[in-house]
Design a protein around this motif. Structure first.
Motif, PDB file in Angstrom:
ATOM      1  N   TYR A  90       0.825  -1.213   0.000  1.00 38.63           N
ATOM      2  CA  TYR A  90       0.000   0.000   0.000  1.00 38.63           C
ATOM      3  C   TYR A  90       0.858   1.262   0.000  1.00 38.63           C
ATOM      4  CZ  TYR A  90      -4.714  -1.842   0.268  1.00 38.63           C
ATOM      5  OH  TYR A  90      -5.909  -2.427  -0.044  1.00 38.63           O
ATOM      6  N   TYR A 127       0.101   3.761  -3.020  1.00 38.73           N
ATOM      7  CA  TYR A 127      -0.488   5.068  -2.703  1.00 38.73           C
ATOM      8  C   TYR A 127       0.559   5.956  -2.031  1.00 38.73           C
ATOM      9  CZ  TYR A 127      -4.827   2.488  -3.348  1.00 38.73           C
ATOM     10  OH  TYR A 127      -5.839   1.722  -3.858  1.00 38.73           O
ATOM     11  N   HIS A 170       2.122   8.860  -0.253  1.00 41.17           N
ATOM     12  CA  HIS A 170       1.519   9.965   0.499  1.00 41.17           C
ATOM     13  C   HIS A 170       2.397  10.237   1.719  1.00 41.17           C
ATOM     14  CE1 HIS A 170      -1.565  12.315   2.584  1.00 41.17           C
ATOM     15  NE2 HIS A 170      -2.216  12.338   1.424  1.00 41.17           N
ATOM     16  N   VAL A 197      -6.590   3.612   3.863  1.00 45.42           N
ATOM     17  CA  VAL A 197      -6.678   4.253   2.559  1.00 45.42           C
ATOM     18  C   VAL A 197      -8.147   4.368   2.184  1.00 45.42           C
ATOM     19  CG1 VAL A 197      -6.104   4.050   0.119  1.00 45.42           C
ATOM     20  CG2 VAL A 197      -4.443   3.357   1.848  1.00 45.42           C
ATOM     21  N   ASN A 244      -7.875   7.863  -2.850  1.00 49.53           N
ATOM     22  CA  ASN A 244      -6.431   8.052  -3.007  1.00 49.53           C
ATOM     23  C   ASN A 244      -5.809   8.717  -1.789  1.00 49.53           C
ATOM     24  OD1 ASN A 244      -6.288   6.886  -5.528  1.00 49.53           O
ATOM     25  ND2 ASN A 244      -6.732   8.804  -6.584  1.00 49.53           N
TER      26      ASN A 244
END
Length: 119
Positions: free
Chosen positions: A42, A46, A48, A59, A62
């Motif tokens: 993850y 994604y 971040h 999550v 997005n």
């Protein structure tokens, strides 16, 4: 599909909170600890900056939700009789996050843990 929830530590208090979340949400969530293969996938899938924060993470779309926002969303997955706890989320997010940080800072004391938390 189960919603993955990522818990940052593996101390007694963190394991207790994971057990409570599993009890409340049942088959709707999948609890994973930081460092698991699912967590790593993850993080790569994604990107971040919230992945760096020591907190509960999940999550949604997005976005990577942390602290009180993640707890609020997990609570929305719980059955109707747990929805009464959403009354706390009328408080501003920064107040809830301060409370979350206080609990996280003192989790080893409250868990009366002889186990050391990974953090």
């Amino acid at each position: 599909m189960k919603t993955p929830i990522f818990i940052d530590g593996n101390c007694r208090f963190c394991r207790f909170c994971a057990k409570v979340l599993r009890y409340m949400c049942g088959e709707k969530i999948q609890i994973e600890f930081q460092g698991s293969d699912v967590y790593q996938s993850y993080v790569l899938k994604y990107p971040h900056p919230n992945w760096e924060v020591d907190s509960i993470k999940m999550v949604r779309g997005n976005q990577v939700l942390i602290k009180s926002k993640a707890v609020e969303y997990v609570l929305s997955l719980a059955p109707w009789y747990y929805q009464i706890f959403q009354i706390f989320f009328f408080l501003p997010s920064r107040v809830l996050d301060k409370g979350y940080d206080f609990i996280a800072k003192n989790r080893l004391i409250w868990g009366k843990s002889v186990d050391a938390c990974e953090l």
